[in-house]
Structures are given as structure tokens and as C-alpha cells.
Design a protein around this motif. Structure first.
Motif, mmCIF file in Angstrom:
data_model
loop_
_atom_site.group_PDB
_atom_site.id
_atom_site.type_symbol
_atom_site.label_atom_id
_atom_site.label_comp_id
_atom_site.label_asym_id
_atom_site.label_seq_id
_atom_site.Cartn_x
_atom_site.Cartn_y
_atom_site.Cartn_z
ATOM 1 N N LEU A 239 45.082 35.273 44.916
ATOM 2 C CA LEU A 239 45.685 34.491 45.992
ATOM 3 C C LEU A 239 46.110 33.164 45.389
ATOM 4 C CD1 LEU A 239 42.829 35.137 48.608
ATOM 5 C CD2 LEU A 239 44.805 36.595 48.102
ATOM 6 N N TYR A 240 47.416 32.897 45.386
ATOM 7 C CA TYR A 240 47.871 31.694 44.704
ATOM 8 C C TYR A 240 48.840 30.891 45.570
ATOM 9 C CZ TYR A 240 52.332 34.035 43.568
ATOM 10 O OH TYR A 240 53.551 34.661 43.638
ATOM 11 N N THR B 209 46.300 25.914 51.737
ATOM 12 C CA THR B 209 47.168 26.861 52.433
ATOM 13 C C THR B 209 46.434 28.102 52.932
ATOM 14 O OG1 THR B 209 47.835 27.641 50.224
ATOM 15 C CG2 THR B 209 49.331 26.145 51.365
ATOM 16 N N GLY B 210 45.107 28.127 52.811
ATOM 17 C CA GLY B 210 44.331 29.211 53.418
ATOM 18 C C GLY B 210 43.866 30.298 52.483
ATOM 19 N N LYS B 211 43.897 30.055 51.174
ATOM 20 C CA LYS B 211 43.518 31.088 50.207
ATOM 21 C C LYS B 211 42.037 31.456 50.329
ATOM 22 C CE LYS B 211 45.021 28.643 46.722
ATOM 23 N NZ LYS B 211 45.598 27.490 47.445
ATOM 24 N N ILE C 70 48.796 29.208 39.134
ATOM 25 C CA ILE C 70 48.961 30.543 38.555
ATOM 26 C C ILE C 70 49.663 30.471 37.204
ATOM 27 C CG2 ILE C 70 51.155 30.980 39.731
ATOM 28 C CD1 ILE C 70 50.287 33.917 39.973
ATOM 29 N N GLU C 71 50.448 29.412 36.975
ATOM 30 C CA GLU C 71 51.160 29.288 35.711
ATOM 31 C C GLU C 71 50.214 29.128 34.519
ATOM 32 O OE1 GLU C 71 51.039 25.161 37.650
ATOM 33 O OE2 GLU C 71 51.364 27.249 38.268
ATOM 34 N N SER D 89 45.708 43.590 40.096
ATOM 35 C CA SER D 89 46.591 44.558 40.752
ATOM 36 C C SER D 89 47.585 43.914 41.711
ATOM 37 C CB SER D 89 45.754 45.585 41.526
ATOM 38 O OG SER D 89 44.729 46.111 40.738
ATOM 39 N N ILE D 90 47.106 42.947 42.495
ATOM 40 C CA ILE D 90 47.894 42.413 43.606
ATOM 41 C C ILE D 90 47.907 40.886 43.549
ATOM 42 C CG2 ILE D 90 48.130 42.332 46.122
ATOM 43 C CD1 ILE D 90 46.457 44.943 46.189
ATOM 44 N N HIS D 91 49.088 40.316 43.661
ATOM 45 C CA HIS D 91 49.237 38.861 43.717
ATOM 46 C C HIS D 91 49.853 38.496 45.069
ATOM 47 C CE1 HIS D 91 48.410 38.154 39.396
ATOM 48 N NE2 HIS D 91 48.944 39.361 39.262
ATOM 49 N N VAL D 92 49.194 37.613 45.790
ATOM 50 C CA VAL D 92 49.668 37.201 47.114
ATOM 51 C C VAL D 92 49.958 35.700 47.083
ATOM 52 C CG1 VAL D 92 49.176 37.104 49.587
ATOM 53 C CG2 VAL D 92 48.245 38.993 48.200
#
Length: 249
Positions: A44-45, A50-52, A150-151, A162-165
């Protein structure tokens, strides 16, 4: 609380991934073709506030699982070789308690490896990254990561998640809903939600939450019978000023 439809769909995909993993891996045979994909890494990025973290807890609640929160400060050690040992203990604890692991501020531990090692600390950093990669490969369960940066992630970690949100700052409609949500119905006030939402673009949900609470405490200290809108504006301006000062560093 106020995510875009895309973010909500992606979070639901995460939950459904867990619900459908037995069907996909065991019944449909993907355990043979994707033997290292039974681990479910979710990142979660996005900007702070922002609610991560809230989303991570929501995922765990939806799956009826406990969540084990891990901050890098909890596992980092000044002694060479101790941080990898602490990481192993974290993964063992997650497995023994059937908890979802949640690495908050994950860039601290998933950052790029040092290529030009000049001192012992560089070797230690790379050793920690290598152990983390191995543990992720072996762990066949949920791992959630959250980051504002995330960078800074090493590409090797990016490939294993697997998943990036992506979480973004609230738009106008979302800001309206957030302002309304953080104004208790019992609170006497003269707040114009529409004006606040339009005036302050680029603020997060946590900024709005903090502004309301700070303004309420100031009103109480002043002996007011309710919350005057001007105190909310002062609180928001104070938050924006502090963030601007921090951005200069």
C-alpha cells in the motif's frame, strides 16, 4: 474511509485472493506452476495520511485474522547480524500466531541494496536485505507493506510483491465527506464544510482529523460553548505550515 472506487476494488481483490487461494492453487493446480506465489505480498503506497494503515487493518478484519504490526525500529539492532535474527523471529511469530504480517514504513527495510560497500554497516544492510528476501520467498501467507516512498524499494522486493495499491490525497468530494465525518453530531459549530473542502486542496484525511481535534481542544481551553470555524482554519493553516517547513529539510 474515503478511497476511490479503484482502490476499493483493489482491496477487495486482495481479500478475494485469500478466499480463492485454495481453489486456484490446490484444485486448479497452480501450486505446481506458481509454487512461490502462495505468498501474498500487498504493498500500500502513497502520501502520508491517506489511509494505508487503516486499509491494512480493514483487510485483516475482513479476513478475520489478527495483524502483527512490524516497524523497522522493532527489529533493527546496532549489533551486526542481530537484525536478520530479529526478522526471522518476526516471521516465526506471524506463523505461530496465524497473524498477517504488516510492515509499516516498509521502505526502511525494503530499500535498495548497497552496491559500493565501504564499511561494515553496508555489509550488514545487504545481509539484512538478503535474509528478508529469503524469508519472503519461504512465507506462504499474507504480508502487507505500507510506504510513503515506493521509489526507495529495491527491484528484487518489487518483483516479489504480488499486488501494489496506490493511495492518493482526497479529491473534493472525498474532502467533503471527511470533514463531515470528523465533525461529531453533538458538537455546536458554525463550520461551512463546503467552503473548507474547496479551500484546502492537497490535504490528507489525517490532516483533517488532526485539524478538527486540535481546534476543538483550543475552543475548550478558551471556554467556548462550541467550535468556531475560524479555529478550524487556524488549525489547518498550522498543519500546512509545519508540513511546508518539513518539506524544506
Amino acid at each position: 474511509v474515503c478511497s476511490s472506487d479503484l482502490v476499493k476494488d483493489e482491496i477487495l481483490d486482495v481479500v478475494n485472493y485469500a478466499d480463492n487461494s485454495y481453489l486456484v492453487f490446490e484444485i486448479w493446480g497452480f501450486k505446481r506452476t506458481h509454487k512461490f506465489s502462495k505468498r501474498i505480498g500487498i504493498n500500500l503506497y502513497g502520501p502520508p495520511g491517506t489511509g494505508k494503515t487503516m486499509a491494512a487493518h480493514a483487510i485483516a478484519k475482513q479476513l478475520r485474522r489478527k495483524i502483527l504490526i512490524v516497524n523497522y525500529a522493532d527489529v533493527e539492532s546496532k549489533y551486526v547480524g542481530e537484525t536478520p535474527k530479529n526478522l526471522r523471529k518476526v516471521f516465526e511469530a506471524g506463523k505461530s500466531t496465524n497473524s498477517i504480517l504488516f510492515f509499516d514504513e516498509a521502505d526502511a527495510i525494503l530499500s535498495k541494496r548497497v552496491t559500493n560497500m565501504s564499511q561494515a554497516v553496508d555489509v550488514s544492510v545487504n545481509q539484512t536485505r538478503s535474509v528478508m528476501l529469503m524469508l519472503m520467498n519461504e512465507y506462504e501467507d499474507f504480508i502487507i507493506f505500507a510506504t510513503n516512498f515506493i521509489e526507495n524499494f529495491d527491484p528484487a522486493f518489487m518483483r516479489r510483491i504480488s499486488i501494489h495499491v496506490k493511495f492518493e490525497l482526497p479529491d473534493l468530494d472525498c474532502r467533503r465527506r471527511l470533514w463531515r465525518m470528523y465533525i461529531p453530531p453533538e458538537l455546536p459549530n458554525n463550520i461551512d464544510v463546503e467552503r473548507l473542502a474547496e479551500k484546502y486542496d492537497g490535504i490528507s484525511g489525517s490532516d483533517i482529523s488532526n485539524a478538527m481535534l486540535n481546534a476543538a481542544f483550543k475552543a475548550a481551553r478558551q471556554g467556548a460553548n462550541g467550535l468556531d470555524e475560524k479555529l478550524v482554519y487556524e488549525a489547518v493553516e498550522n498543519i500546512l505550515e509545519s508540513k511546508a517547513a518539513n518539506a524544506k529539510n
